[in-house]
Write a protein that holds these residues in place. Structure first.
Motif, PDB file in Angstrom:
ATOM      1  N   ILE A 122      88.205  24.577  16.353  1.00 48.09           N
ATOM      2  CA  ILE A 122      89.563  24.059  16.428  1.00 48.09           C
ATOM      3  C   ILE A 122      90.507  25.122  15.899  1.00 48.09           C
ATOM      4  CG2 ILE A 122      88.903  21.627  16.263  1.00 48.09           C
ATOM      5  CD1 ILE A 122      89.720  21.715  13.300  1.00 48.09           C
ATOM      6  N   VAL A 123      91.738  25.109  16.407  1.00 47.84           N
ATOM      7  CA  VAL A 123      92.732  26.119  16.038  1.00 47.84           C
ATOM      8  C   VAL A 123      93.966  25.416  15.487  1.00 47.84           C
ATOM      9  CG1 VAL A 123      94.114  28.069  16.838  1.00 47.84           C
ATOM     10  CG2 VAL A 123      91.885  27.602  17.894  1.00 47.84           C
ATOM     11  N   GLY A 124      94.430  25.842  14.335  1.00 48.50           N
ATOM     12  CA  GLY A 124      95.574  25.215  13.697  1.00 48.50           C
ATOM     13  C   GLY A 124      96.865  25.475  14.439  1.00 48.50           C
ATOM     14  N   GLU A 125      97.715  24.445  14.490  1.00 48.03           N
ATOM     15  CA  GLU A 125      99.029  24.601  15.107  1.00 48.03           C
ATOM     16  C   GLU A 125     100.114  24.193  14.116  1.00 48.03           C
ATOM     17  OE1 GLU A 125     101.167  23.053  19.160  1.00 48.03           O
ATOM     18  OE2 GLU A 125      99.349  24.260  19.312  1.00 48.03           O
ATOM     19  N   TYR A 167      96.036  20.306  15.119  1.00 49.57           N
ATOM     20  CA  TYR A 167      95.049  21.286  15.563  1.00 49.57           C
ATOM     21  C   TYR A 167      94.769  21.050  17.037  1.00 49.57           C
ATOM     22  CZ  TYR A 167      93.544  22.719  10.812  1.00 49.57           C
ATOM     23  OH  TYR A 167      93.483  23.218   9.537  1.00 49.57           O
ATOM     24  N   ARG A 168      94.317  22.114  17.715  1.00 52.27           N
ATOM     25  CA  ARG A 168      93.846  22.015  19.085  1.00 52.27           C
ATOM     26  C   ARG A 168      92.389  22.453  19.161  1.00 52.27           C
ATOM     27  NH1 ARG A 168      97.921  21.248  22.765  1.00 52.27           N
ATOM     28  NH2 ARG A 168     100.050  21.773  22.075  1.00 52.27           N
ATOM     29  N   SER A 178      93.058  17.081  27.825  1.00 51.60           N
ATOM     30  CA  SER A 178      93.835  17.263  26.602  1.00 51.60           C
ATOM     31  C   SER A 178      93.017  18.079  25.610  1.00 51.60           C
ATOM     32  CB  SER A 178      94.201  15.915  25.981  1.00 51.60           C
ATOM     33  OG  SER A 178      94.823  16.109  24.724  1.00 51.60           O
ATOM     34  N   ASP A 179      93.697  18.894  24.820  1.00 47.16           N
ATOM     35  CA  ASP A 179      92.994  19.697  23.810  1.00 47.16           C
ATOM     36  C   ASP A 179      93.436  19.334  22.393  1.00 47.16           C
ATOM     37  OD1 ASP A 179      95.551  20.709  23.766  1.00 47.16           O
ATOM     38  OD2 ASP A 179      94.962  22.806  23.943  1.00 47.16           O
ATOM     39  N   ILE A 180      94.142  18.227  22.228  1.00 46.60           N
ATOM     40  CA  ILE A 180      94.688  17.874  20.911  1.00 46.60           C
ATOM     41  C   ILE A 180      93.608  17.257  20.034  1.00 46.60           C
ATOM     42  CG2 ILE A 180      96.399  16.494  19.684  1.00 46.60           C
ATOM     43  CD1 ILE A 180      98.208  16.736  22.091  1.00 46.60           C
ATOM     44  N   ALA A 181      93.379  17.878  18.868  1.00 44.75           N
ATOM     45  CA  ALA A 181      92.363  17.416  17.930  1.00 44.75           C
ATOM     46  C   ALA A 181      92.953  16.627  16.766  1.00 44.75           C
ATOM     47  CB  ALA A 181      91.585  18.606  17.369  1.00 44.75           C
ATOM     48  N   VAL A 193      99.102  13.013   8.568  1.00 42.98           N
ATOM     49  CA  VAL A 193      98.239  13.908   9.347  1.00 42.98           C
ATOM     50  C   VAL A 193      96.985  13.136   9.703  1.00 42.98           C
ATOM     51  CG1 VAL A 193      96.840  16.009   9.353  1.00 42.98           C
ATOM     52  CG2 VAL A 193      99.117  16.029   8.298  1.00 42.98           C
ATOM     53  N   TYR A 194      96.692  13.079  10.989  1.00 42.24           N
ATOM     54  CA  TYR A 194      95.465  12.429  11.462  1.00 42.24           C
ATOM     55  C   TYR A 194      94.626  13.441  12.225  1.00 42.24           C
ATOM     56  CZ  TYR A 194      92.247   9.909  14.463  1.00 42.24           C
ATOM     57  OH  TYR A 194      91.110   9.523  15.123  1.00 42.24           O
ATOM     58  N   MET A 195      93.385  13.615  11.792  1.00 38.83           N
ATOM     59  CA  MET A 195      92.436  14.484  12.473  1.00 38.83           C
ATOM     60  C   MET A 195      91.350  13.631  13.116  1.00 38.83           C
ATOM     61  SD  MET A 195      93.473  17.579  12.131  1.00 38.83           S
ATOM     62  CE  MET A 195      91.990  18.409  12.679  1.00 38.83           C
ATOM     63  N   GLY A 196      91.019  13.929  14.366  1.00 31.07           N
ATOM     64  CA  GLY A 196      89.991  13.174  15.069  1.00 31.07           C
ATOM     65  C   GLY A 196      88.590  13.687  14.807  1.00 31.07           C
ATOM     66  N   ILE A 197      88.358  14.192  13.615  1.00 32.62           N
ATOM     67  CA  ILE A 197      87.072  14.772  13.223  1.00 32.62           C
ATOM     68  C   ILE A 197      86.731  14.248  11.836  1.00 32.62           C
ATOM     69  CG2 ILE A 197      85.825  16.933  12.755  1.00 32.62           C
ATOM     70  CD1 ILE A 197      88.156  18.242  14.527  1.00 32.62           C
TER      71      ILE A 197
END
Length: 253
Positions: A122-125, A167-168, A178-181, A193-197
Motif C-alpha cells: 500500500i502507498v500513503g496518500e 492509502y492506495r 478501485s485502489d483505495i485502501a 481514519v479508516y483502513m481496510g486492513i
C-alpha cells in the motif's frame, strides 16, 4: 499490535513509574449499552473478523459527533471486514455508518486481488504520503491470510468534512477497479481514519514501518487537522496582570 506500536512511539503504561499514556478498553467485559467513549479525545479501535454490533456503531457515532471545534475527536479504525459487513440500509446492516462515519462505500469487488493480499503493498496518500507498507500474514497457525477491503470515497450534501484517500493499493499488486485502501476525513469537530486492513497485517520490517509507520502517519494527520494527540503534562502555569491585560506563562514536559 496497536499496543506494541504505541510503545514503539514512546507511549507506554508503566504503573511502577506512575505513567499512563493511554487506557486499554476491553469491550467484551462491558455491557454493550454501558459504554461512553466521550471522555477520550482519541480512540484507536481494533476489531475481530465480524462487523460491528449496533451498540458499537452507536457508541462510535456518539464519540465522533461529541467532538467540538475546540476539542476535536480523533478516531482510527483498521479492519478489513467493515465495508463488506455493513451493506444495505436495514438497522442490522447499517451501511449509513460506513458511509457517513468512515466515509467509505463498496467498490466493484471486496478485495484488491483474487485470493489473499499476503505480500501486497500500500502507498500513503493523505496519510504518510508516498510511504510504502507491506501487508503480510502473521504466520500464526490458524490465522487467516489478509483479505483487505477495497472501497470508494463517500460524499454527499448532508455529510460534513472532507474525505480523502488515506492509502492506495500499489498499482502492481491489485486487480480491482478501485485502489483505495483507506479513508481519511477531517471536519470541524472530528478526524477519522479508516483502513481496510487489520492492524496485525501491517508488516514489521525495519524501524518506523509496519503498524508503527501507519500509526505515525495517522497521528500526523490528526495533528495537522487540529486534533493534537501527543500526551503532555503541565509542569507550571502562571498569570500576571499587565494593565488591563493578563500575561499567561506555562510549560509542559
Amino acid at each position: 499490535s496497536v499496543m506494541k506500536a504505541l510503545m514503539d512511539l514512546g507511549w507506554g503504561n508503566n504503573p511502577d513509574q506512575g505513567a499512563y499514556n493511554y487506557d486499554v478498553f476491553d469491550r467484551s467485559v462491558w455491557e454493550d449499552r454501558a459504554v461512553d467513549y466521550g471522555m477520550y479525545r482519541t480512540l484507536f479501535w481494533a476489531d475481530d473478523q465480524n462487523g460491528l454490533t449496533r451498540e458499537q456503531r452507536d457508541d462510535l457515532r456518539n464519540f465522533v459527533s461529541s467532538g467540538t471545534a475546540r476539542l476535536k475527536h480523533n478516531l482510527a479504525i483498521s479492519s478489513q471486514e467493515l465495508v463488506a459487513a455493513h451493506q444495505g440500509m436495514a438497522i442490522v446492516d447499517d451501511q449509513d455508518f460506513v458511509n457517513r462515519v468512515l466515509r467509505a462505500r463498496t467498490a466493484n469487488q471486496d478485495n484488491p486481488t483474487v485470493g489473499d493480499y499476503d505480500g501486497g503493498r500500500i502507498v500513503g496518500e493523505a496519510v504518510a504520503r508516498n510511504t510504502v507498507e507491506i501487508v503480510q500474514a502473521t504466520g500464526v497457525a490458524g490465522d487467516d491470510a489478509p483479505m483487505p477491503a477495497v472501497m470508494n470515497l463517500f460524499s454527499d450534501g448532508q455529510t460534513s468534512g472532507i474525505a480523502l484517500t488515506a492509502y492506495r493499493y500499489h498499482p502492481d499488486d491489485h486487480t480491482s477497479q478501485s485502489d483505495i485502501a483507506g479513508t481519511a476525513t477531517a471536519s470541524l469537530t472530528s478526524n477519522v481514519v479508516y483502513m481496510g486492513i487489520d492492524w496485525r497485517h501491517f508488516r514489521r520490517g525495519v524501524a518506523f514501518d509496519g503498524v508503527e509507520g501507519v500509526l505515525r502517519g495517522i497521528v500526523d494527520f490528526f495533528d495537522e487537522n487540529n486534533g493534537s494527540v501527543v500526551p503532555v503534562e503541565l509542569v507550571s502555569f502562571d498569570a500576571e496582570a499587565r494593565g488591563s491585560n493578563v500575561d499567561v506563562f506555562w510549560s509542559t514536559s
